[in-house]
Scaffold this motif. Structure first.
Motif, PDB file in Angstrom:
ATOM      1  N   ASP A  92     -22.828  31.478  -8.416  1.00 27.96           N
ATOM      2  CA  ASP A  92     -22.645  30.023  -8.263  1.00 27.96           C
ATOM      3  C   ASP A  92     -23.284  29.508  -6.982  1.00 27.96           C
ATOM      4  OD1 ASP A  92     -21.361  29.888 -10.590  1.00 27.96           O
ATOM      5  OD2 ASP A  92     -19.366  29.398  -9.792  1.00 27.96           O
ATOM      6  N   PHE A  93     -23.174  30.324  -5.940  1.00 22.69           N
ATOM      7  CA  PHE A  93     -23.674  29.864  -4.633  1.00 22.69           C
ATOM      8  C   PHE A  93     -25.203  29.690  -4.631  1.00 22.69           C
ATOM      9  CE2 PHE A  93     -25.664  33.600  -2.558  1.00 22.69           C
ATOM     10  CZ  PHE A  93     -25.352  34.575  -3.496  1.00 22.69           C
ATOM     11  N   LEU A  94     -25.876  30.170  -5.695  1.00 25.02           N
ATOM     12  CA  LEU A  94     -27.341  30.060  -5.755  1.00 25.02           C
ATOM     13  C   LEU A  94     -27.802  28.828  -6.534  1.00 25.02           C
ATOM     14  CD1 LEU A  94     -28.213  33.807  -6.481  1.00 25.02           C
ATOM     15  CD2 LEU A  94     -28.544  32.568  -4.330  1.00 25.02           C
ATOM     16  N   ALA A 147     -34.599  40.149  -6.410  1.00 21.54           N
ATOM     17  CA  ALA A 147     -33.224  40.374  -6.872  1.00 21.54           C
ATOM     18  C   ALA A 147     -33.214  41.609  -7.760  1.00 21.54           C
ATOM     19  CB  ALA A 147     -32.707  39.157  -7.631  1.00 21.54           C
ATOM     20  N   ALA A 148     -32.056  42.266  -7.829  1.00 22.34           N
ATOM     21  CA  ALA A 148     -31.971  43.529  -8.571  1.00 22.34           C
ATOM     22  C   ALA A 148     -30.551  43.749  -9.068  1.00 22.34           C
ATOM     23  CB  ALA A 148     -32.370  44.691  -7.646  1.00 22.34           C
ATOM     24  N   GLY A 149     -30.430  44.568 -10.095  1.00 22.90           N
ATOM     25  CA  GLY A 149     -29.110  45.021 -10.538  1.00 22.90           C
ATOM     26  C   GLY A 149     -28.474  44.141 -11.588  1.00 22.90           C
ATOM     27  N   ASP A 150     -27.147  44.176 -11.600  1.00 28.11           N
ATOM     28  CA  ASP A 150     -26.375  43.509 -12.649  1.00 28.11           C
ATOM     29  C   ASP A 150     -26.638  42.011 -12.742  1.00 28.11           C
ATOM     30  OD1 ASP A 150     -25.214  45.942 -13.130  1.00 28.11           O
ATOM     31  OD2 ASP A 150     -23.155  45.314 -12.715  1.00 28.11           O
ATOM     32  N   ILE A 151     -27.069  41.383 -11.652  1.00 28.52           N
ATOM     33  CA  ILE A 151     -27.180  39.912 -11.679  1.00 28.52           C
ATOM     34  C   ILE A 151     -28.516  39.419 -12.225  1.00 28.52           C
ATOM     35  CG2 ILE A 151     -25.549  39.502  -9.782  1.00 28.52           C
ATOM     36  CD1 ILE A 151     -28.122  38.779  -8.087  1.00 28.52           C
ATOM     37  N   ILE A 171     -29.096  44.218 -18.099  1.00 32.07           N
ATOM     38  CA  ILE A 171     -28.553  45.551 -18.370  1.00 32.07           C
ATOM     39  C   ILE A 171     -27.626  45.916 -17.221  1.00 32.07           C
ATOM     40  CG2 ILE A 171     -29.122  47.993 -18.728  1.00 32.07           C
ATOM     41  CD1 ILE A 171     -30.851  46.837 -20.683  1.00 32.07           C
ATOM     42  N   GLN A 172     -26.385  46.200 -17.533  1.00 31.53           N
ATOM     43  CA  GLN A 172     -25.438  46.502 -16.453  1.00 31.53           C
ATOM     44  C   GLN A 172     -25.093  47.983 -16.462  1.00 31.53           C
ATOM     45  OE1 GLN A 172     -22.301  43.599 -16.229  1.00 31.53           O
ATOM     46  NE2 GLN A 172     -23.716  41.909 -16.496  1.00 31.53           N
ATOM     47  N   HIS A 173     -26.074  48.795 -16.036  1.00 27.85           N
ATOM     48  CA  HIS A 173     -25.878  50.233 -15.877  1.00 27.85           C
ATOM     49  C   HIS A 173     -26.327  50.624 -14.482  1.00 27.85           C
ATOM     50  CE1 HIS A 173     -26.966  50.742 -20.420  1.00 27.85           C
ATOM     51  NE2 HIS A 173     -25.767  50.244 -20.256  1.00 27.85           N
ATOM     52  N   TRP A 174     -25.662  51.627 -13.949  1.00 27.06           N
ATOM     53  CA  TRP A 174     -26.000  52.131 -12.626  1.00 27.06           C
ATOM     54  C   TRP A 174     -27.470  52.550 -12.550  1.00 27.06           C
ATOM     55  CZ3 TRP A 174     -27.942  56.712 -10.903  1.00 27.06           C
ATOM     56  CH2 TRP A 174     -27.849  56.945  -9.538  1.00 27.06           C
ATOM     57  N   GLN A 175     -27.928  53.291 -13.572  1.00 28.74           N
ATOM     58  CA  GLN A 175     -29.298  53.828 -13.572  1.00 28.74           C
ATOM     59  C   GLN A 175     -30.333  52.704 -13.462  1.00 28.74           C
ATOM     60  OE1 GLN A 175     -30.578  53.158 -16.955  1.00 28.74           O
ATOM     61  NE2 GLN A 175     -32.648  53.905 -16.676  1.00 28.74           N
ATOM     62  N   MET A 176     -30.064  51.589 -14.164  1.00 27.70           N
ATOM     63  CA  MET A 176     -31.033  50.498 -14.152  1.00 27.70           C
ATOM     64  C   MET A 176     -31.002  49.770 -12.808  1.00 27.70           C
ATOM     65  SD  MET A 176     -33.450  49.327 -15.867  1.00 27.70           S
ATOM     66  CE  MET A 176     -33.385  49.722 -17.604  1.00 27.70           C
ATOM     67  N   ALA A 177     -29.796  49.581 -12.258  1.00 32.19           N
ATOM     68  CA  ALA A 177     -29.687  48.922 -10.945  1.00 32.19           C
ATOM     69  C   ALA A 177     -30.438  49.736  -9.890  1.00 32.19           C
ATOM     70  CB  ALA A 177     -28.212  48.768 -10.564  1.00 32.19           C
ATOM     71  N   HIS A 178     -30.324  51.053 -10.004  1.00 35.47           N
ATOM     72  CA  HIS A 178     -31.000  51.950  -9.069  1.00 35.47           C
ATOM     73  C   HIS A 178     -32.516  51.753  -9.145  1.00 35.47           C
ATOM     74  CE1 HIS A 178     -32.548  56.098  -8.064  1.00 35.47           C
ATOM     75  NE2 HIS A 178     -31.866  55.805  -6.996  1.00 35.47           N
TER      76      HIS A 178
HETATM   77  C1  LIG Z   1     -15.263  49.422 -14.480  1.00 41.24           C
HETATM   78  C2  LIG Z   1     -16.745  49.678 -14.500  1.00 41.24           C
HETATM   79  C3  LIG Z   1     -17.218  50.876 -15.006  1.00 41.24           C
HETATM   80  C4  LIG Z   1     -18.590  51.132 -15.033  1.00 41.24           C
HETATM   81  N1  LIG Z   1     -19.034  52.321 -15.534  1.00 41.24           N
HETATM   82  C5  LIG Z   1     -20.342  52.591 -15.535  1.00 41.24           C
HETATM   83  C6  LIG Z   1     -20.826  53.832 -16.014  1.00 41.24           C
HETATM   84  O1  LIG Z   1     -20.060  54.685 -16.443  1.00 41.24           O
HETATM   85  N2  LIG Z   1     -22.166  54.067 -16.003  1.00 41.24           N
HETATM   86  C7  LIG Z   1     -23.041  53.128 -15.534  1.00 41.24           C
HETATM   87  O2  LIG Z   1     -24.252  53.379 -15.537  1.00 41.24           O
HETATM   88  N3  LIG Z   1     -22.608  51.944 -15.064  1.00 41.24           N
HETATM   89  C8  LIG Z   1     -21.286  51.649 -15.058  1.00 41.24           C
HETATM   90  N4  LIG Z   1     -20.848  50.442 -14.598  1.00 41.24           N
HETATM   91  C9  LIG Z   1     -21.848  49.467 -14.160  1.00 41.24           C
HETATM   92  C10 LIG Z   1     -22.351  49.770 -12.760  1.00 41.24           C
HETATM   93  O3  LIG Z   1     -21.245  49.878 -11.886  1.00 41.24           O
HETATM   94  C11 LIG Z   1     -23.259  48.622 -12.329  1.00 41.24           C
HETATM   95  O4  LIG Z   1     -24.325  48.502 -13.252  1.00 41.24           O
HETATM   96  C12 LIG Z   1     -23.840  48.831 -10.939  1.00 41.24           C
HETATM   97  O5  LIG Z   1     -22.817  49.005  -9.992  1.00 41.24           O
HETATM   98  C13 LIG Z   1     -24.687  47.617 -10.574  1.00 41.24           C
HETATM   99  O6  LIG Z   1     -25.111  47.711  -9.247  1.00 41.24           O
HETATM  100  P1  LIG Z   1     -25.397  46.386  -8.424  1.00 41.24           P
HETATM  101  O7  LIG Z   1     -25.863  46.840  -7.092  1.00 41.24           O
HETATM  102  O8  LIG Z   1     -26.254  45.476  -9.223  1.00 41.24           O
HETATM  103  O9  LIG Z   1     -24.002  45.634  -8.323  1.00 41.24           O
HETATM  104  P2  LIG Z   1     -22.645  46.087  -7.615  1.00 41.24           P
HETATM  105  O10 LIG Z   1     -22.483  47.566  -7.616  1.00 41.24           O
HETATM  106  O11 LIG Z   1     -21.596  45.240  -8.262  1.00 41.24           O
HETATM  107  O12 LIG Z   1     -22.853  45.646  -6.114  1.00 41.24           O
HETATM  108  C14 LIG Z   1     -22.952  44.278  -5.766  1.00 41.24           C
HETATM  109  C15 LIG Z   1     -22.405  44.131  -4.349  1.00 41.24           C
HETATM  110  O13 LIG Z   1     -22.707  42.812  -3.895  1.00 41.24           O
HETATM  111  C16 LIG Z   1     -21.573  42.308  -3.224  1.00 41.24           C
HETATM  112  N5  LIG Z   1     -21.672  40.836  -3.272  1.00 41.24           N
HETATM  113  C17 LIG Z   1     -21.360  40.004  -4.285  1.00 41.24           C
HETATM  114  N6  LIG Z   1     -21.612  38.722  -3.951  1.00 41.24           N
HETATM  115  C18 LIG Z   1     -22.104  38.740  -2.696  1.00 41.24           C
HETATM  116  C19 LIG Z   1     -22.559  37.735  -1.785  1.00 41.24           C
HETATM  117  N7  LIG Z   1     -22.563  36.438  -2.111  1.00 41.24           N
HETATM  118  N8  LIG Z   1     -22.996  38.124  -0.576  1.00 41.24           N
HETATM  119  C20 LIG Z   1     -23.025  39.438  -0.231  1.00 41.24           C
HETATM  120  N9  LIG Z   1     -22.608  40.434  -1.041  1.00 41.24           N
HETATM  121  C21 LIG Z   1     -22.156  40.090  -2.255  1.00 41.24           C
HETATM  122  C22 LIG Z   1     -20.405  42.875  -3.991  1.00 41.24           C
HETATM  123  O14 LIG Z   1     -19.236  42.870  -3.205  1.00 41.24           O
HETATM  124  C23 LIG Z   1     -20.895  44.295  -4.284  1.00 41.24           C
HETATM  125  O15 LIG Z   1     -20.581  45.188  -3.253  1.00 41.24           O
HETATM  126  C24 LIG Z   1     -19.491  50.168 -14.549  1.00 41.24           C
HETATM  127  C25 LIG Z   1     -19.006  48.958 -14.040  1.00 41.24           C
HETATM  128  C26 LIG Z   1     -17.650  48.718 -14.024  1.00 41.24           C
HETATM  129  C27 LIG Z   1     -17.148  47.408 -13.449  1.00 41.24           C
END
Ligand SMILES: Cc1cc2nc3c(=O)[nH]c(=O)nc-3n(C[C@H](O)[C@H](O)[C@H](O)COP(=O)(O)OP(=O)(O)OC[C@H]3O[C@@H](n4cnc5c(N)ncnc54)[C@H](O)[C@@H]3O)c2cc1C
Length: 257
Positions: free
Chosen positions: A90-92, A120-124, A139-146
């Protein structure tokens, strides 16, 4: 479902409540979903489908009952909510960054937003996925965010590379692991090989004549092989997998995937 499988032999009773009709219905389809449900039911987990939660009733700060939208009341002292996530972007809104209607940040194949020097990268993000003709996907997977982080870092360092990673995840429940690769949303058919009752199967999710995703259980390393084939730019046709479960594997390692 993973929480339910962990708690099944520890809690007095475990109930799963969902609006859909079969676990993992949208991702894995009815047959594989029903298989997962059976695994859980054999361990005593109860399912309440086609309904949501209406009310949580507590006493002295302690949960006592959960009332479902269909009127059923479940005795409960713990409730774990797994109802999906939305991007906290929302803040964006007034930042000039391009956001989708669901609030995801749009990036190109270098994880570059529409604003110079902003990545930008990861779940968002919604990014172009090469396995589906560069359709923008989330795509909300750890591997893809990495991988996103790596590509964004390379771009920032002036060594831009395209994002070229095939989605992959797995889940482990009751010692049984389902692997999944590809991008299945929008699939129009499922071709299943093997035997669900024998805990050994591979499911191909197809769209038109092409396999878009593969899931397996007890059939390693077929999903990793499918990911490798897709990563090499190869594809699997529906005719191929109708003819047999894994004939396409011979094309791995050749230059004509
Ligand atoms: C319960 C659960 C189980 C999961 N299990 C799996 C699994 O088994 N295998 C798999 O591959 N994936 C799994 N996932 C998905 C995986 O965790 C995510 O895809 C991954 O963590 C995405 O990484 P990210 O860096 O994009 O986001 P995140 O790991 O969510 O990191 C984002 C960070 O940004 C911070 N942030 C948010 N807003 C702001 C802001 N305005 N300013 C500064 N910082 C901010 C947050 O606090 C957070 O620390 C799971 C997710 C959940 C919720």
């Amino acid at each position: 479902m993973e929480v339910a499988s962990f708690l099944a032999d520890k809690a007095t009773s475990v109930s799963v409540v969902d609006l859909i009709q079969v676990p993992f219905q949208l991702t894995l389809g009815d047959q594989v979903g029903a298989y997962m449900q059976k695994l859980h039911e054999e361990k005593g987990v109860h399912f309440h489908f086609g309904t949501g939660t209406k009310e949580f009733i507590g006493e002295g700060g302690q949960l006592k009952e959960v009332v479902l939208s269909n009127g059923t009341t479940l005795a409960a002292d713990v409730c774990v909510m797994g109802v999906g996530v939305v991007p906290a972007t929302d803040f964006l809104k007034d930042s000039g960054l391009s956001l989708t209607s669901r609030g995801f940040v749009t990036v190109d194949k270098h994880m570059h937003t529409n604003v110079p020097d902003v990545y930008a990268a990861g779940d968002i993000v919604e990014f172009p996925l090469f396995t589906v003709d560069n359709q923008h996907v989330n795509i909300q997977h750890w591997q893809m965010a990495h991988q996103h982080g790596r590509i964004a870092g390379l771009s920032i360092a002036g060594k831009a590379q395209d994002i070229h990673s095939v989605p992959y995840f797995w889940t482990m429940q009751y010692g049984k692991s389902i692997r999944y690769t590809g991008y299945g949303p929008g699939y129009d058919d499922i071709v299943l090989h093997g035997d669900l009752n024998d805990n050994k199967f591979v499911a191909y999710y197809t769209k038109n004549d092409k396999v878009v995703a593969v899931a397996s259980l007890g059939w390693d390393p077929i999903v990793s092989q499918a990911a490798e084939l897709m990563s090499n730019g190869g594809s699997i046709s529906k005719d191929e997998i109708r003819a047999g479960p894994d004939g396409w594997v011979v094309r791995l390692g050749t230059s004509h995937n």
